[in-house]
Enzyme design. Structure first.
Site, PDB file in Angstrom:
ATOM      1  N   ARG A 129       0.293   9.427  10.759  1.00 44.57           N
ATOM      2  CA  ARG A 129      -0.545   8.594   9.868  1.00 44.57           C
ATOM      3  C   ARG A 129      -0.124   8.806   8.519  1.00 44.57           C
ATOM      4  O   ARG A 129       0.844   9.223   8.083  1.00 44.57           O
ATOM      5  CB  ARG A 129      -1.899   9.373  10.002  1.00 44.57           C
ATOM      6  CG  ARG A 129      -1.783  10.983   9.808  1.00 44.57           C
ATOM      7  CD  ARG A 129      -2.933  11.616   9.356  1.00 44.57           C
ATOM      8  NE  ARG A 129      -3.018  11.168   7.925  1.00 44.57           N
ATOM      9  CZ  ARG A 129      -2.053  11.737   6.947  1.00 44.57           C
ATOM     10  NH1 ARG A 129      -1.328  12.341   6.952  1.00 44.57           N
ATOM     11  NH2 ARG A 129      -2.402  11.134   5.600  1.00 44.57           N
ATOM     12  N   GLY A 130      -0.831   8.248   7.500  1.00 48.39           N
ATOM     13  CA  GLY A 130      -0.119   7.922   6.008  1.00 48.39           C
ATOM     14  C   GLY A 130       0.503   6.786   6.084  1.00 48.39           C
ATOM     15  O   GLY A 130       1.252   6.526   6.912  1.00 48.39           O
ATOM     16  N   ALA A 131       0.094   5.990   4.694  1.00 45.59           N
ATOM     17  CA  ALA A 131       0.627   4.462   5.023  1.00 45.59           C
ATOM     18  C   ALA A 131       2.125   4.462   5.029  1.00 45.59           C
ATOM     19  O   ALA A 131       2.417   3.735   5.896  1.00 45.59           O
ATOM     20  CB  ALA A 131      -0.087   3.983   3.595  1.00 45.59           C
ATOM     21  N   ARG A 176      -3.469  -0.439  12.856  1.00 43.67           N
ATOM     22  CA  ARG A 176      -4.421  -0.239  11.838  1.00 43.67           C
ATOM     23  C   ARG A 176      -4.387  -1.506  10.832  1.00 43.67           C
ATOM     24  O   ARG A 176      -3.277  -1.876  10.655  1.00 43.67           O
ATOM     25  CB  ARG A 176      -4.047   1.088  11.394  1.00 43.67           C
ATOM     26  CG  ARG A 176      -4.258   2.260  12.148  1.00 43.67           C
ATOM     27  CD  ARG A 176      -4.040   3.542  11.663  1.00 43.67           C
ATOM     28  NE  ARG A 176      -5.276   3.979  10.712  1.00 43.67           N
ATOM     29  CZ  ARG A 176      -5.326   5.091   9.893  1.00 43.67           C
ATOM     30  NH1 ARG A 176      -4.053   5.803  10.035  1.00 43.67           N
ATOM     31  NH2 ARG A 176      -6.550   5.236   9.299  1.00 43.67           N
ATOM     32  N   ASN A 196      -7.736   3.318  -0.701  1.00 41.22           N
ATOM     33  CA  ASN A 196      -7.394   4.380  -0.376  1.00 41.22           C
ATOM     34  C   ASN A 196      -8.419   5.327   0.702  1.00 41.22           C
ATOM     35  O   ASN A 196      -9.308   4.928   0.797  1.00 41.22           O
ATOM     36  CB  ASN A 196      -6.718   5.422  -1.156  1.00 41.22           C
ATOM     37  CG  ASN A 196      -6.011   6.767  -1.114  1.00 41.22           C
ATOM     38  OD1 ASN A 196      -4.958   6.697  -0.178  1.00 41.22           O
ATOM     39  ND2 ASN A 196      -6.527   7.804  -1.353  1.00 41.22           N
ATOM     40  N   LYS A 197      -8.008   6.474   1.187  1.00 51.89           N
ATOM     41  CA  LYS A 197      -8.912   7.159   2.106  1.00 51.89           C
ATOM     42  C   LYS A 197     -10.228   7.250   1.675  1.00 51.89           C
ATOM     43  O   LYS A 197     -10.525   7.418   0.055  1.00 51.89           O
ATOM     44  CB  LYS A 197      -8.310   8.573   2.310  1.00 51.89           C
ATOM     45  CG  LYS A 197      -9.202   9.605   2.766  1.00 51.89           C
ATOM     46  CD  LYS A 197      -9.522   9.362   4.368  1.00 51.89           C
ATOM     47  CE  LYS A 197      -8.444   8.821   5.102  1.00 51.89           C
ATOM     48  NZ  LYS A 197      -8.813   8.085   6.393  1.00 51.89           N
ATOM     49  N   ASP A 231      -3.019   3.079   0.363  1.00 56.69           N
ATOM     50  CA  ASP A 231      -2.817   2.238   1.316  1.00 56.69           C
ATOM     51  C   ASP A 231      -2.521   0.893   1.163  1.00 56.69           C
ATOM     52  O   ASP A 231      -1.709   0.221   1.855  1.00 56.69           O
ATOM     53  CB  ASP A 231      -3.905   2.400   2.484  1.00 56.69           C
ATOM     54  CG  ASP A 231      -3.903   3.877   3.138  1.00 56.69           C
ATOM     55  OD1 ASP A 231      -4.152   4.622   2.615  1.00 56.69           O
ATOM     56  OD2 ASP A 231      -3.618   4.122   4.315  1.00 56.69           O
TER      57      ASP A 231
END
Ligand code: MRU
Length: 340
Positions: free
Chosen positions: A50-52, A87, A242-243, A232
Site C-alpha cells: 500500500r501507499g501510492a 485501486r 489523501n488518506k 495519492d
C-alpha cells in the site's frame, strides 16, 4: 540519506518479487511471493502492499511477471487492466502500469519481457531518487519546525526510498535531533499506529501516537509547528486526495495559522484531472469500520461508510513538495511549472 534503518517493503531480484505483508505489521514480518499480475493486484486490493508510490512500483513488477511468463500484447493488456483496476484513487498505479505497457509495446514481442522488467526497475530507482530530493527540500521548507504532525503512513513502506512526508520528518530529525513526530493513528486500518510508529522506532525518531480525533485540538492548543502528509492524487488545480482525515487536519492547520505541507512524487500528479471534484474516492468494505483489528466494535450488521480518502482544496495547502520543485502557493500555474 534521510532515513537510517529504513525497512524495504519490496524486493526484486531480477526475476522474483517479494512483498512485505503490511497487514501483519508491527506484530510480524511476513513476506509474500506473488508470481502473477493477478496476485500482485490481490496484494494491492487487500493493502498487503500500500501507499501510492509503492503500489505503482509493485504493479510495474506485476506486469513484468506476466509478460516474462507469456510475452504477447494480449498478456500485456490483461495484466495492465487487472493492475489498473486494483485501486482507483492513487495516480501512481496507472502511471507506472502505463510506463511499463508503453516500454513493452515499443520493444515488440521478442524483447517485451526484458523491456518490461527494465522499465519496472527504472521506476523503482527513479522513485527512490525522488524521495531523497523531496526529503531535503521539504526539510528546507520546514526548517525550524520541531513538532510535526503526520497522518497515515508515508515512509519507506509506502514509498520505497526514504519516504515522502516521513522522509521530510526524518531529514528534519537528522538535522536537529530534538525534532519529533505526532502520529495520527489513521482509522480504520491504523496505518499510522501500526506502520508509521514502527518506522519511526526503527529510525530512532521521537514520536507520540494520538487518536485521530485528538489532532485538531492539539493543533488549536499550539502543540504543533506544522502538518505534513503524503498524497495519492494531485489534480491539475492543486487539490489533493489523501488518506481520509487529511482534510480535517488541513482545516485545523489553516485555522491555527501553521503550515499544512503535502509531499509526493510527480507521479502522483494527474494533470488530466481538472480538480479534486473529479477524483474517484475509493469506498472500502464496511467491515473495516465495524472492526478494530479483528475485534467487532459495533453491532455486526451496522451500515457503514468507509471512504478511504478525502480531498483537500489547494487553497488549504501551504506547499506541495515534489522532486520537480516546490509549488507555493499551490494552484494551476505552480503545479504545471513542476514539470518544466
Ligand atoms: O490506503 P493506503 O494505506 O494506501 O493510503 C496511503 C496514504 O493515504 C498515503 O498517505 C498516501 O498513499 C501517500 S504515500 C506516501
Amino acid at each position: 540519506m534521510a532515513a537510517a534503518n529504513a525497512a524495504a517493503a519490496l524486493i526484486w531480484d531480477g526475476a522474483k518479487l517479494a512483498l512485505l505483508d503490511q497487514r501483519s505489521l508491527p506484530d510480524a514480518e511476513v513476506w509474500l511471493s506473488p508470481d502473477s499480475a493477478e496476485e500482485v493486484a490481490q496484494a494491492i486490493r487487500c493493502l498487503a502492499v500500500r501507499g501510492a508510490p509503492m503500489i505503482g512500483i509493485a504493479a510495474a513488477y506485476g506486469v513484468a511477471l506476466d509478460v516474462t511468463r507469456e510475452p504477447g500484447l494480449g498478456t500485456l493488456e490483461r495484466a495492465a487492466q487487472t493492475l489498473c483496476n486494483a485501486r482507483p484513487t492513487a495516480a501512481n498505479l496507472a502511471w507506472a502500469v502505463n510506463r511499463v505497457r508503453t516500454a513493452a509495446t515499443l520493444a515488440g514481442p521478442s524483447q517485451m519481457a526484458s523491456a518490461a522488467r527494465g522499465e519496472a526497475e527504472a521506476i523503482e530507482a527513479q522513485n527512490s531518487a525522488a524521495t531523497e530530493i523531496i526529503a531535503a527540500s521539504g526539510a528546507d521548507l520546514l526548517a525550524g519546525a520541531r513538532r510535526l504532525m503526520t497522518h497515515c503512513n508515508t515512509g519507506p513502506l509506502a514509498t520505497g526510498g526514504c519516504g515522502t512526508a516521513l522522509g521530510v520528518i526524518a531529514e528534519l530529525a537528522r538535522r536537529d535531533p530534538s525534532v519529533g513526530a505526532l502520529v495520527c493513528e489513521s482509522r480504520p486500518l491504523l496505518q499510522g499506529a501500526r506502520l508509521t510508529v514502527w518506522e519511526l522506532r526503527r529510525m530512532k525518531i521521537a514520536h507520540e501516537l494520538l487518536v485521530d480525533s485528538a489532532a485538531a485540538g492539539l493543533i488549536q492548543r499550539g502543540e504543533v509547528d506544522g502538518v505534513i502528509v503524503g498524497v495519492d492524487r494531485v489534480a491539475a488545480n492543486g487539490d489533493i486526495a489523501n488518506k481520509v482525515g487529511t482534510y480535517g487536519l488541513a482545516l485545523a492547520a489553516n485555522a491555527a495559522g501553521i503550515p499544512f505541507v503535502v509531499a509526493g512524487p510527480l507521479s502522483s500528479i494527474d494533470l488530466a484531472t481538472p480538480s479534486g471534484q473529479e477524483i474517484e474516492i475509493e469506498e472500502r468494505d464496511g467491515d473495516e469500520v465495524r472492526r478494530f483489528g479483528s475485534t467487532l466494535v459495533t453491532i455486526a450488521d451496522t451500515p457503514c461508510r468507509n471512504p478511504a480518502f478525502d480531498v483537500t482544496p489547494a487553497h488549504l495547502v501551504t506547499a506541495l513538495v515534489t522532486e520537480g520543485g516546490v509549488a507555493k502557493p499551490v494552484d494551476t500555474e505552480s503545479v504545471a511549472r513542476l514539470f518544466s
